[in-house]
Each structure stands twice: as structure tokens, then as C-alpha cells.
Design an enzyme around this catalytic site. Structure first.
Site, short mmCIF file in Angstrom:
data_model
loop_
_atom_site.label_atom_id
_atom_site.label_comp_id
_atom_site.label_asym_id
_atom_site.label_seq_id
_atom_site.Cartn_x
_atom_site.Cartn_y
_atom_site.Cartn_z
CG ASP A 52 -2.17 -0.84 0.98
OD1 ASP A 52 -2.09 -1.74 0.13
OD2 ASP A 52 -3.20 -0.61 1.64
CG ASN A 95 -7.50 -4.52 -2.80
OD1 ASN A 95 -8.42 -3.69 -2.90
ND2 ASN A 95 -7.68 -5.70 -2.23
CG ASP A 321 -8.89 -2.61 9.83
OD1 ASP A 321 -9.99 -2.90 9.32
OD2 ASP A 321 -8.09 -1.81 9.33
CD GLU A 349 -7.97 -4.76 2.98
OE1 GLU A 349 -9.05 -4.73 3.62
OE2 GLU A 349 -6.98 -4.05 3.25
CG HIS A 395 -3.62 -7.19 5.18
ND1 HIS A 395 -3.24 -6.19 6.00
CD2 HIS A 395 -4.84 -6.81 4.68
CE1 HIS A 395 -4.15 -5.23 6.01
NE2 HIS A 395 -5.13 -5.58 5.21
NE ARG A 396 -6.21 -5.06 9.17
CZ ARG A 396 -4.98 -4.70 9.56
NH1 ARG A 396 -4.24 -5.52 10.27
NH2 ARG A 396 -4.51 -3.51 9.27
CE LYS A 423 -4.82 -4.09 1.15
NZ LYS A 423 -4.99 -2.78 1.22
#
Ligand code: C5P
Length: 662
Positions: A52, A95, A321, A349, A395-396, A423
Site C-alpha cells: 500500500d 488494492n 480491523d 479487502e 492480509h488480516r 499489504k
């Protein structure tokens, strides 16, 4: 970084140690844009290096900003609110929502001839509310695909800022952030008022924006969370130097780790309880579930407290998040956990409610879900299932589910596409493995033994690369030992056995990619000659030398796994390895391969002399009294005389996969 198709995490037992976290994504990208909009130079320390931020840095370069990168310090020379040139520019935003939204607003206010596009998922992430607000302000924005979504075209604006600008706050707080960062460029003669329509979600992210705007000279007046005023005469001013805090959302995985794992606890460096990031409040939720947490300036320390963890019901609007991490902690709780007010998960995402529910169910859990909530039931010992976790380019999801490897059933967990963590946290798994422990018997070792020049090294290192495992070239250890012995003026005979063994026991050898270091010396080439191979073969018959190298070889067995090649990997060094391969090829084939290899390096030899050498070494290796070259009883035989390297790699991976529970 792990760029493999999947990463298998062995069952993990405990964790202890310190992790230093990368810079916050939200702060990094805001700071970059703010620095770009200033006059003059801003030195940004501890910037996150991730997909990012790379997207944002590229965009700033395209705009004509000065960008100098030196490690995690980046120096930005800003535009001063004026574009350097007026050519058409096409921006690719990947993204990266934290780049797409604020850049759209800033570019729309600056005006020009711009297109902004991204990966297919970016074209499904809504931006209509921001575009509506910018259009009402006089910006010229067109949709190039579907209305309400990127890609976009931006033209020159005719700004009118006298009436309050309205923006919806209930889809993404990034819209308001984008306006707050773009409009100081227009607040020259009069105040500009922004009104939020509907309930503002993710307020803590707006706090980060306001905090950073203040650092860059913009004092926004806020009335509740509904009305924001940019005073007339607002002008961006560089703070000169700014430090980026570590990412509080990234901290959530290690806070959870400390709460779940046994051991001496986890210390997190780079962010403390006084962080400006809202996600730091995850620590309160984790404490409610049972974690014991202490904090100081820029650090957190976490230890397991209540066990099992305590199931909770929580409104997660303030930690959207980090709340995903609670979803996986819930698997270790005493009763179900419900996370409420998480509608924003659906437009991240991926649809994160669907993703969390689907993947927790794969692990065996019962999950209920609604439009803006999820309930995860815990798993008891005996209920966990081996699962291959799909990560949705999110990613999470990948980082959360790595925590499932602490399950009570000691089952490994497969994570698909592990590189998606890039990311925000490219070295997440390295950080995890630096503090997590596994029982030695759970860290997989694949042994590839065989005679000289059978292609073991190439095969083993390719399989290691495919699985993300470490690689041990045990032959190199014997080669380096022989080299070191000769350097020390020793002979390679039994008379010097004890002295060579002493050298071997404390051999300062290090492998870095293809480079082999002995102390400060690069010995890569010196140990790869035919003579060095012969010398290795001589020291390798000495029992004391073999014993001296055992501990060093065992030390290569580290998370997430090991590929070991040599002569006695399966028989002596790793007798419990779950997969052993004995690789052979005809002497003629081996001599021919070695010949090609040497010729390509400009070394001249003859096929006949090479073949004679190989056969002499095979004879010595097979006939010696200790650890002679032979296949382990349960080894799979692979004759690769007629196989391509790809076919051999596929064969080993197929044997390996057949032993996995996924
Ligand atoms: O595999 P490589 O040709 O680099 O090995 C050099 C020599 O080291 C072999 O010929 C063998 O004598 C010895 N060796 C060994 N045991 C191992 C690996 C290598 O005895 N595990």
C-alpha cells in the site's frame, strides 16, 4: 517474505520474546500524502514498507514529488499545493484503499487529467459517496466502469466552497478523511465546512487524520462527529521530521499471541497504550478476554491471564480491523463470542464476515453471522480440524488464522497465499517464527540423501523454496570443515581427527542465499571445487568430526520446516523425519551433469576423470564405518537419470502432500 503458494504452520506450543512492528499503514499513507501537499521537505522515519505504501509512493513520484527512500526513512519534497506539470497521468492503485480515497480527493481538488484504477477487487470497493461530495464541491469526476466504483477519470474543477459539503459517514470513514486532507488546498479565503450525513463509523481513524493534520499545520475545528470546519487561510506546513508509530492493528496479532500462548510473554516494540491509533483499544478487548497487558512509552507486554479465554460480546465499531483477531481468539474461549457493529467488514479487502465465518467453520467451529455481526463458538480439544485456510488476498485473514496453530489438538494449519500479508506486514511470519515455539517433533524435516552429483542440492533447495522451508546443505559443512582444517595447517587424516573435530564444533559458518561465509571470508567458490569435494569426503570418514557437526545440523531445524540434503540426513541426523528421499542417477549421468556445470564455470576437465572421481567418492562414502551412504529403510527411491528437475520437484511435493492432513 513467504511467496509460496501456501505456508504450513506446524502446531505451535508457546511463545516468548520481543517483536518490533512495522509502521502503521494508516499513518504512513496519510503522512506521505500530507508531506506531498506541503511546500518543502519532510523526513519521514519508520515508514511502513508495504504494497500500500509503495502504491502511494509511486503515485507521488508520478505527480512530480521528490521521493528519496533510505531504508525505512523517506524524504518527500512536496508540491506546495501546485502540480508541477499538467500531462495526463494514469495511476494504478492496486488494492490500496488508504491511497485510492485520499488521492482521489486531493487530485480532484488540484485538478488535472488523471485516471485512477486498481485490481479487480478495488473496482468493487465503493467510492460513490466521496465522488458525490467532491462533485457537489465542483470537482470533475467520471466513472470509467460502474457508477459508484473505480476506475475514475478526474478533470479540472471549478470549486465552490461556500455551502457546507456533505459526505456520508456510514460506509467508510476514509471518505471523510479524504476530504479533510484535500480541502485545506481550497480553504484560502473562507472557512470550509464538512457535514457528515448519517452515523460516522470508525471514528478513531478520523482522530488519526485530525492528529496528523495538526502536525502539518491544519487546525480543524470539530463539533461532535457531525461538523468539521477548515478555517480560512489554512496552509499546509511541513513538520520537518515525523515518526510513524508502529501499526496498532498489526500489534493485535501479537497481543492475541501473548494471550493464547504459554511462555514468558510477548513484548511489542514501537507502539504503546498512548498510541494515536484507535485500534490500540484492541488491548482492552483482549484484556476482557483474559490477556494480562502492561504498557509504557512505545511498548506493550502481554502474558496469558485467564485460560481458557473468556467469551465476550462487544461492539467493535471502534476497532474494525483489529476486531478480526478477536474472532480467532474466540476459538480458545470458554463460551461463544459475538462481535457486533462490524458492517464495514463487508466492504474491506474482501467480505470479512463471510471470510471469517467460512474459515472458522473449516477449523471445526460453529459460527453464526448476520448483516453486521458474527458469533464464533469455541473449539474444545478433540474438535479441531486440519484446514487449508483461504486468505482472499486479505492480509488480516492470513495473520488472524496463523493463531489457530496453537490449537489444543496440535494440528498444523495451512495458509494459502501467505504473501498477502505484504499489504501491511511483509515479514509477519518471520516475526511470528522468531517468538513462537514448536515441539521439535512437530517441525517437519524432509531429507534428501544420495550420492555425489545426483542433483540433491538443486532438488532440495527447490522443494525448500516451494514450501517456504529452511535448507541445510550438509555437504557444505564437511567442505567448509576440510577447508578450515587445511587453512589451520592440519592434514585431513586420522592423526588430526581431534583437532579437526574441535574446529568443526565451533565452525563460524553462515549461509546467505548461495553465499557461504566462514567468519568474514566468502568461501562459496573455494568449497565448490572437485578437490574441495574430495577433501570433504576425507574428513567425513572421521567419526569425531561427524559427531562434532551433529548439533550444528540439528540447529537448522527451525520453523516452519527444513529441507536437509546429504548422505546421512535420514539415517543418522534426522531419523524421525516424516519424509525421506534417496536420490540416485547413473554414474554416467552424474558425470555428465557435473561436466556441464564445470564447463559453464569455465573449468576444464574430462568426463572420464570426473566419473572416476565420483566413483571413488561414492566408494569411500558407502564403505566408511560411521554413517555410510545408504538409503534409510523407509526412504522413497527417486532415480532422476531421465527426469527433469521440475518433474523431480513435483514428485517430492506429491509425496509430501500425501502425508499432510489438509
Ligand atoms: O554433497 P557434497 O558433495 O557437497 O558432499 C561433500 C562430501 O561430504 C561427500 O562426498 C561426503 O563424503 C561428505 N558428506 C557426508 N555426509 C553428509 C554430507 C556430505 O559425509 N551428510
Amino acid at each position: 517474505m513467504f511467496s509460496t503458494a501456501f505456508l504450513d504452520l506446524p502446531a505451535l506450543q508457546g511463545a516468548s520474546g520481543t517483536v518490533t512492528l512495522p509502521g502503521s499503514k494508516s499513518i504512513s499513507n496519510r503522512v506521505l500524502l500530507l508531506a506531498a501537499l506541503c511546500q518543502g521537505t519532510t523526513v519521514v522515519h519508520d515508514l511502513l514498507d508495504s504494497d500500500d505504501t509503495r502504491v502511494m509512493l509511486n503515485a507521488l513520484r508520478q505527480l512530480g514529488c521528490g521521493v528519496e527512500v533510505a531504508g525505512t526513512t523517506v524524504t518527500i519534497t512536496g508540491l506546495g499545493g501546485q502540480l508541477k506539470h499538467q500531462d495526463a497521468i494514469a495511476f494504478f492503485m492496486g488494492n490500496a484503499g488508504t491511497a485510492m480515497r485520499p488521492l482521489t480527493a486531493a487530485l480532484a481538488v488540484l485538478g488535472g487529467d488523471f485516471t485512477l484504477s486498481g485490481v479487480p477487487r478495488m473496482h468493487e470497493r465503493p467510492i460513490g459517496d466521496l465522488v458525490d461530495a467532491l462533485r457537489a464541491l465542483g470537482c470533475s469526476i467520471d466513472y470509467l466502469g460502474h457508477d459508484g466504483f473505480p476506475p475514475l477519470h478526474i478533470g479540472p474543477p471549478s470549486l465552490k466552497v461556500d455551502a457546507p459539503i456533505q459526505v456520508r459517514g456510514d460506509v467508510s470513514s476514509q471518505f471523510l478523511t479524504a476530504l479533510l486532507m484535500a480541502l485545506p488546498l481550497a480553504a484560502k479565503e473562507q472557512d470550509i465546512v464538512i457535514e457528515v450525513v448519517g452515523e460516522l463509523i470508525s471514528k478513531p481513524y478520523i482522530d488519526i487524520t485530525l492528529n496528523l493534520l495538526a502536525r502539518f499545520g491544519i487546525a480543524v475545528q470539530r463539533e461532535g462527529w457531525q461538523r468539521f470546519t477548515l478555517p480560512a487561510g489554512s496552509r499546509y506546513q511541513s513538520p520537518g521530521t515525523i515518526h510513524v508509530e508502529a501499526d496498532a492493528s498489526s500489534a493485535s496479532y501479537f497481543i492475541a499471541l501473548g494471550a493464547i500462548a504459554t511462555g514468558d510473554g510477548i513484548r511489542i516494540q514501537g507502539v504503546g497504550a498512548d498510541s494515536i491509533q484507535g485500534d490500540i483499544r484492541f488491548m482492552d478487548a483482549a484484556a476482557q478476554m483474559g490477556a494480562t497487558i502492561t504498557s509504557g512509552p512505545n511498548w506493550l507486554a502481554i502474558q496469558r491471564g485467564a485460560w481458557p479465554l473468556k467469551g465476550i460480546t462487544l461492539d467493535c465499531n471502534h476497532i474494525p480491523d483489529a476486531a478480526m483477531t478477536l474472532g480467532v481468539m474466540a476459538l480458545y474461549a470458554d463460551k461463544p463470542t459475538t462481535l457486533r457493529n462490524i458492517a464495514s467488514w463487508r466492504v474491506k479487502e474482501t467480505d470479512r464476515i463471510v471470510a471469517m465465518a467460512t474459515e472458522c467453520r473449516k477449523l471445526g467451529a460453529t459460527v453464526e453471522e448476520g448483516p453486521d455481526w458474527i458469533t464464533v463458538h469455541p473449539l474444545q480439544q478433540g474438535q479441531w480440524k486440519a484446514a487449508s485456510i483461504h486468505t482472499y488476498d486479505d492480509h488480516r485473514v492470513a495473520m488472524c488464522f496463523s493463531l489457530a496453530a496453537f490449537n489444543a489438538d496440535q494440528i498444523p494449519v495451512r495458509l494459502e497465499d501467505p504473501k498477502c500479508v505484504a499489504k501491511t506486514f511483509p515479514d509477519y511470519f518471520e516475526a511470528l517464527f522468531s517468538v513462537a515455539h514448536a515441539r521439535p517433533q512437530d517441525i517437519p524435516v524432509i531429507c534428501i540423501d544420495g550420492p555425489t552429483a545426483s542433483g540433491k542440492g538443486t532438488l532440495a533447495s527447490r522443494v525448500a523454496a516451494a514450501l517456504g522451508y529452511h535448507y541445510l546443505d550438509s555437504g557444505a559443512l564437511y567442505r567448509v570443515t576440510a577447508y578450515a582444517a587445511l587453512q589451520a595447517g592440519l592434514t585431513l587424516e586420522a592423526v588430526d581427527e581431534a583437532r579437526i573435530a574441535d574446529l568443526a564444533r565451533t565452525l563460524p559458518v553462515r549461509f546467505e542465499g548461495d553465499t557461504v561465509w566462514l567468519g568474514q571470508a566468502d568461501v562459496s567458490d573455494a568449497i565448490r571445487t572437485e578437490q574441495a569435494g574430495m577433501n570433504a569426503s576425507k574428513v567425513s570418514v572421521l567419526p569425531a568430526v561427524r559427531t562434532a557437526l551433529v548439533a550444528l545440523q540439528h540447529s537448522f531445524q527451525r520453523l516452519p520446516g527444513l529441507l536437509a540434503d546429504g548422505r546421512d540426513m535420514g539415517t543418522v541426523i534426522f531419523p524421525d523425519a516424516p519424509l525421506k528421499v534417496f536420490l540416485t542417477a547413473s554414474a554416467a549421468q552424474r558425470a555428465e551433469r557435473r561436466h556441464k556445470q564445470l564447463i559453464s564455470k569455465g573449468i576444464s576437465t574430462t568426463l572420464d576423470s570426473l566419473r572416476a572421481d565420483l566413483e571413488a567418492r561414492d566408494a569411500r562414502d558407502s564403505s566408511r564405518s560411521v554413517a555410510p551412504l545408504k538409503a534409510a529403510q523407509e526412504a522413497y527411491q527417486l532415480d532422476n537419470s531421465l527426469l527433469s528437475i521440475e518433474a523431480s520437484v513435483d514428485q517430492v511435493l506429491t509425496w509430501w502432500q500425501a502425508k499432510q492432513p489438509f
